[in-house]
Design a protein around this motif. Structure first.
Motif, short mmCIF file in Angstrom:
data_model
loop_
_atom_site.label_atom_id
_atom_site.label_comp_id
_atom_site.label_asym_id
_atom_site.label_seq_id
_atom_site.Cartn_x
_atom_site.Cartn_y
_atom_site.Cartn_z
N LEU A 84 0.93 -1.34 -0.05
CA LEU A 84 -0.08 0.15 0.03
C LEU A 84 0.99 1.17 0.06
CD1 LEU A 84 -2.60 1.38 0.20
CD2 LEU A 84 -2.70 1.25 2.76
N ASN A 85 1.89 1.22 0.98
CA ASN A 85 3.01 2.55 0.79
C ASN A 85 3.43 2.69 -0.50
OD1 ASN A 85 2.36 2.73 3.46
ND2 ASN A 85 4.35 1.45 4.16
N ILE A 86 3.91 1.81 -1.24
CA ILE A 86 4.20 1.97 -2.75
C ILE A 86 3.46 2.81 -3.34
CG2 ILE A 86 5.17 0.92 -4.79
CD1 ILE A 86 5.98 -1.62 -3.02
N TYR A 87 1.98 2.53 -3.58
CA TYR A 87 1.22 3.15 -4.47
C TYR A 87 0.69 4.55 -3.92
CZ TYR A 87 1.61 -0.89 -7.18
OH TYR A 87 2.18 -1.88 -7.93
N SER A 88 0.32 4.38 -2.57
CA SER A 88 -0.10 5.54 -1.89
C SER A 88 1.02 6.81 -1.82
CB SER A 88 -0.46 5.35 -0.38
OG SER A 88 0.50 4.88 0.39
N ASN A 89 2.12 6.43 -1.78
CA ASN A 89 3.29 7.30 -2.09
C ASN A 89 3.34 7.91 -3.53
OD1 ASN A 89 4.28 7.56 0.66
ND2 ASN A 89 5.68 5.88 0.28
N ASN A 90 3.30 6.96 -4.37
CA ASN A 90 3.51 7.29 -5.87
C ASN A 90 2.08 7.85 -6.53
OD1 ASN A 90 5.92 6.39 -6.04
ND2 ASN A 90 5.28 4.26 -6.64
N PHE A 91 0.87 7.53 -6.08
CA PHE A 91 -0.34 8.03 -6.36
C PHE A 91 -0.53 9.43 -5.83
CE2 PHE A 91 -0.83 4.25 -8.31
CZ PHE A 91 -2.08 4.26 -9.38
N LYS A 92 0.32 10.42 -6.15
CA LYS A 92 0.25 11.90 -5.54
C LYS A 92 -1.27 12.71 -6.01
CE LYS A 92 3.24 15.80 -4.32
NZ LYS A 92 4.27 16.66 -4.49
N TYR A 93 -1.48 12.42 -7.11
CA TYR A 93 -2.71 13.28 -7.75
C TYR A 93 -3.66 12.32 -8.26
CZ TYR A 93 0.32 17.37 -6.79
OH TYR A 93 1.42 18.02 -6.17
N ILE A 94 -4.86 12.32 -7.80
CA ILE A 94 -5.98 11.07 -8.66
C ILE A 94 -7.12 12.13 -8.93
CG2 ILE A 94 -7.14 9.04 -8.22
CD1 ILE A 94 -5.43 8.45 -5.84
N LEU A 95 -7.48 11.80 -10.07
CA LEU A 95 -8.47 12.35 -10.75
C LEU A 95 -9.62 11.16 -11.15
CD1 LEU A 95 -10.40 14.54 -12.19
CD2 LEU A 95 -8.92 14.26 -14.29
N VAL A 96 -10.90 11.27 -10.74
CA VAL A 96 -11.98 10.30 -11.12
C VAL A 96 -13.02 10.84 -11.80
CG1 VAL A 96 -13.22 8.51 -10.09
CG2 VAL A 96 -11.33 9.21 -8.95
N ASP A 97 -13.39 10.31 -13.11
CA ASP A 97 -14.52 10.62 -13.81
C ASP A 97 -15.93 9.81 -13.43
OD1 ASP A 97 -16.03 12.03 -15.52
OD2 ASP A 97 -15.43 11.24 -17.34
N GLU A 98 -17.06 10.12 -13.50
CA GLU A 98 -18.11 9.78 -13.25
C GLU A 98 -18.60 9.21 -11.90
OE1 GLU A 98 -20.83 10.08 -15.30
OE2 GLU A 98 -19.92 10.21 -17.39
N TYR A 99 -17.96 10.00 -10.88
CA TYR A 99 -17.87 9.36 -9.47
C TYR A 99 -18.98 8.91 -8.93
CZ TYR A 99 -15.89 9.11 -4.79
OH TYR A 99 -15.69 8.81 -3.65
N GLN A 100 -20.35 9.61 -9.43
CA GLN A 100 -21.53 9.32 -8.85
C GLN A 100 -21.95 7.75 -9.17
OE1 GLN A 100 -21.34 11.10 -11.55
NE2 GLN A 100 -22.66 10.01 -12.99
N ASP A 101 -21.15 7.14 -10.08
CA ASP A 101 -21.39 5.63 -10.53
C ASP A 101 -20.72 4.94 -9.70
OD1 ASP A 101 -23.38 6.60 -12.05
OD2 ASP A 101 -22.35 6.83 -13.99
N THR A 102 -19.79 5.26 -8.83
CA THR A 102 -18.78 4.34 -8.07
C THR A 102 -19.80 3.29 -6.97
OG1 THR A 102 -18.31 5.92 -6.63
CG2 THR A 102 -16.67 5.74 -8.57
N ASN A 103 -19.03 2.30 -6.84
CA ASN A 103 -19.63 1.32 -5.87
C ASN A 103 -18.85 1.35 -4.53
OD1 ASN A 103 -17.61 -0.56 -6.27
ND2 ASN A 103 -18.84 -1.59 -7.99
#
Length: 601
Positions: free
Chosen positions: A134-153
């Motif tokens: 988890l640390n590898i990816y939480s460190n590397n994913f510094k900026y996240i953009l999500v589209d159509e967020y109302q359709d997430t489960n």
């Protein structure tokens, strides 16, 4: 969709599933998979589930593999492995599916495989149990953009929260007023509670619309403002006000289809291509009235995201029964119904009958009778075959004495077809039952069986050609993301829209989603929108008086032009708001009758 930017690497761009697959390939061992694992598709899932059902003696006629897969998907969307699932008391079928789920997960793991639901579920499991990964990816994913967020489960939101936990640089784009997929697992609370999870959230409202006229936008905004669970926004355009939204009341469903087709033919086709005209319905069975009308007047149409009415399997099955009764030499019809529902007349028996028929130049029905007489059919198949042959002979005698609809109802009941549909746990079964009822309604318009079968033959002989100019027919759900110059929204009646079954199951939550569905429908229109309802619809053998949908009374009056809407209809709108809709009360006609009786008192 998710976008990730690492300072020293190129961005990641993809769907939830594709990015999870990429992560899972690198860390497959953490969930007892090899990195070259196979991702199985829906056909593979079906085959595997069918095999499990067979080994566990589960009757797939009553509990369909498709339904089992849908329930397993639902559990995976909620982040539940088999050992985490808690079944509801009294739901025996859930316990059966849970057992299948356990075996299914064991088998795909043994195959070094996973399905699409596993891609995210396994990733979340890794992130929760392997802090170093988890640390590898939480460190590397510094900026996240999500589209159509109302359709997430649930599981998608959980995965995102784990990734964004360290930097909290996450931007989610979506429209809470277009969250219409709860039946697929989408949870609007992910959108509404975003600022509770991420403190100091900045909200940016994108309220300018570049598609629709102001009257269409104001109508949609006025309606959706009645929802309580929303962030709120006010749509505007720097374009023209456009025409008012047309609201019409019709005598019945057929009258509605005739008048809408007349508007298209006489008023719109000179200015607009058929390709830019859409009719959006709440339930797929509603397309039949429009299909019949367009076939009659020669207007081309296409069903978007669905199948033409007379091409649907349950309709073809029902019509096949009528065809073999009308014409005993109709071997294609005989082949279709002889083992539908299952009567132990399998492919081997059918092949034997076909070979015998060819050899002695007989139709399949006569060949079957001859082979039974000569004792050339195996005992189990013989019982099932003899039963259907006797029923066909009985129904044939009723041809002259029974009306079309009455005969069809007898056939559906005595053949076991109705029971098969009612007892089957299937995600599409409700639609099949509604289509059968609509078939019975449509048959009343024909004087005899011959004219009805001729009509069906002509309707199904028209090729599905998507090229050329054609009116678009589709459900409201299928219309999301599309746009048309002209949109018709028929069938705005209580019980149909909002849909009674949804209200019974989820109450106020369903009502708000139904209202969002109405909002989506209205905002598909760029230039003109037409809303309509009918005072009567034929339902289960009776004419039912309808109440106009409560949504009609919620439309802003300054943006609406009423056509053929009387004061009595307006009274009904107002009465509609004062009714307490209990589960036991399902008939809008009953409510109207109760109102009249109270007035007399």
């Amino acid at each position: 969709k998710l976008f990730y930017k690492k300072a020293t690497a190129i961005p990641w761009l993809g769907t939830f599933h594709s990015i999870c697959a990429k992560i899972l390939r690198k860390h497959a061992a953490a969930v007892n998979l090899n990195s070259n694992f196979t991702i199985i598709d829906r056909d593979d899932q079906l085959r595997l589930i069918k095999n499990i059902c067979k080994s566990e003696n589960i009757d797939i006629k009553k509990l369909s593999p498709q339904f089992i897969i849908a329930i397993i998907d639902k559990w995976k969307n909620k982040g539940l492995f088999p050992n985490n699932v808690v079944t509801k008391k009294g739901e025996i079928w859930e316990k059966g599916i849970l057992n299948v789920y356990k075996i299914y997960q064991e088998k795909i793991l043994a195959l070094n495989a996973c399905d699409f639901g596993d891609l995210i579920l396994h990733c979340v499991s890794i992130f929760e149990n392997k802090q170093d990964i988890l640390n590898i990816y939480s460190n590397n994913f510094k900026y996240i953009l999500v589209d159509e967020y109302q359709d997430t489960n649930f599981i998608q939101s959980k995965w995102l929260n784990l990734l964004a936990k360290k930097h909290k640089n996450i931007c989610c784009v979506g429209d809470d007023d277009q969250s219409i997929y709860s039946w697929r697992g989408a949870e609007i609370k992910n959108f509404l509670n975003f600022d509770k999870i991420y403190k100091n959230t900045k909200k940016i409202k994108l309220e300018q619309n570049y598609r629709s006229t102001q009257n269409i936008l104001s109508t949609a905004s006025g309606l959706i403002s009645k929802n309580l669970d929303r962030l709120g926004k006010k749509l505007w355009t720097d374009g023209e006000d456009g025409e008012l939204v047309k609201l019409s009341c019709y005598k019945n469903g057929k009258d509605e289809a005739i008048n809408i087709s007349d508007i298209i033919e006489k008023k719109l086709k000179k200015k607009f291509s058929y390709n830019n005209i859409a009719i959006l319905v709440r339930a797929i069975f509603q397309t039949r009235e429009f299909e019949e009308r367009f076939l009659k007047i020669g207007v081309g149409y296409r069903i978007v995201g669905g199948t033409k009415f007379y091409e649907r399997s349950e309709i073809k099955d029902s019509v096949a029964y009528l065809r073999i009764i009308f014409q005993k030499k109709d071997d294609l019809a005989f082949e279709r119904i002889v083992n539908t529902p299952k009567r132990s007349v399998g492919d081997t028996t059918t092949k034997q009958i076909s070979e015998y028929a060819r050899k002695y130049k007989l139709c399949l029905e006569d060949a079957s009778l001859k082979m039974i007489e000569m004792n050339e059919i195996k005992p189990k198949a013989k019982i099932g075959l003899l039963k259907i042959l006797n029923l066909i002979a009985k129904w044939r005698k009723n041809l002259s004495s029974k009306k079309n609809v009455e005969l069809m109802q007898i056939i559906l009941d005595e053949s076991g077809y109705s029971e098969m549909l009612k007892n089957k746990k299937d995600i599409e079964n409700e639609g099949r039952l509604e289509n059968i009822k609509e078939l019975l309604r449509g048959m009343r318009e024909f004087e005899n069986l011959e004219s009805f079968l001729e009509h069906v033959a002509l309707a199904t002989s028209i090729d599905e050609n998507w090229e050329g100019k054609k009116v678009n027919l589709m459900t409201l759900h299928a219309s999301k993301g599309l746009e048309f110059d002209i949109v018709f929204l028929p069938g705005w009646e209580e019980g149909l829209f909002p849909h009674q079954k949804s209200l019974d199951e989820k109450g106020d939550l369903a009502l708000e989603e139904e209202r969002r569905l109405a909002y989506v429908g209205i905002t598909r229109a760029k230039k003109q929108a037409y809303i309509s309802f009918s005072m009567n619809r034929f339902y289960q053998g009776d004419w039912i008086e309808n109440l106009a949908s409560r949504f009609i009374d919620e439309l802003p009056k300054e943006n609406i032009e009423k056509n053929n809407v009387t004061e009595n209809d307006i009274d009904d709108f107002e009465f509609n708001q004062d009714i307490s809709y209990e589960k036991e009360i399902r008939s809008p006609g009953w409510l109207r009758l109760e109102k009249k009786l109270n007035e007399k008192k």
